[in-house]
Design a protein around this motif. Structure first.
Motif, PDB file in Angstrom:
ATOM      1  N   TYR A  22       0.826  -1.214   0.000  1.00 37.77           N
ATOM      2  CA  TYR A  22       0.000   0.000   0.000  1.00 37.77           C
ATOM      3  C   TYR A  22       0.855   1.257   0.000  1.00 37.77           C
ATOM      4  O   TYR A  22       0.622   2.174  -0.795  1.00 37.77           O
ATOM      5  N   THR A  26       1.170   3.770  -3.215  1.00 34.38           N
ATOM      6  CA  THR A  26       0.719   5.142  -2.967  1.00 34.38           C
ATOM      7  C   THR A  26       1.807   6.128  -3.353  1.00 34.38           C
ATOM      8  O   THR A  26       1.544   7.139  -4.024  1.00 34.38           O
ATOM      9  N   TRP A  36      -4.430  10.741  -5.114  1.00 37.93           N
ATOM     10  CA  TRP A  36      -4.890   9.650  -4.250  1.00 37.93           C
ATOM     11  C   TRP A  36      -5.935   8.842  -5.002  1.00 37.93           C
ATOM     12  O   TRP A  36      -7.021   9.317  -5.299  1.00 37.93           O
ATOM     13  N   ASP A  38      -7.680   4.649  -5.600  1.00 40.59           N
ATOM     14  CA  ASP A  38      -7.968   3.423  -4.855  1.00 40.59           C
ATOM     15  C   ASP A  38      -7.108   2.240  -5.304  1.00 40.59           C
ATOM     16  O   ASP A  38      -7.219   1.148  -4.755  1.00 40.59           O
ATOM     17  N   ALA A  41      -4.926   0.584  -2.506  1.00 41.15           N
ATOM     18  CA  ALA A  41      -5.752  -0.172  -1.567  1.00 41.15           C
ATOM     19  C   ALA A  41      -6.227  -1.484  -2.188  1.00 41.15           C
ATOM     20  O   ALA A  41      -6.258  -2.515  -1.516  1.00 41.15           O
ATOM     21  N   LEU A  45      -5.280  -5.098  -0.802  1.00 36.62           N
ATOM     22  CA  LEU A  45      -6.376  -6.017  -0.491  1.00 36.62           C
ATOM     23  C   LEU A  45      -6.184  -7.356  -1.198  1.00 36.62           C
ATOM     24  O   LEU A  45      -6.456  -8.415  -0.624  1.00 36.62           O
TER      25      LEU A  45
END
Length: 67
Positions: A22, A26, A36, A38, A41, A45
């Protein structure tokens, strides 16, 4: 002595790897000017889900081995 790796240990390493993924994605996204999103994430995940499947498989293997 326990010969098989503990699923808890695998899960802890998996959480660490997901956190590192992550942070890495990022930083890469911000350096590319994407802002930013997704994507980091979702990638973290995916890593965490894969590790959970591995931990579940280890638990099943341990149950079969002990019976």
């Amino acid at each position: 002595m326990d010969k098989l790796p503990s699923e808890r240990l695998v899960l802890m390493f998996g959480v660490g790897i997901a956190l590192a993924a992550y942070v890495y994605w990022t930083v890469v996204g911000l350096e590319r000017g994407e802002g930013w999103t997704d994507v980091p994430a979702l990638r973290a995940l995916f890593v965490l889900g894969s590790v959970c499947l591995l931990a579940g498989l280890l638990r099943i293997i341990r149950a079969i081995d002990e019976s």
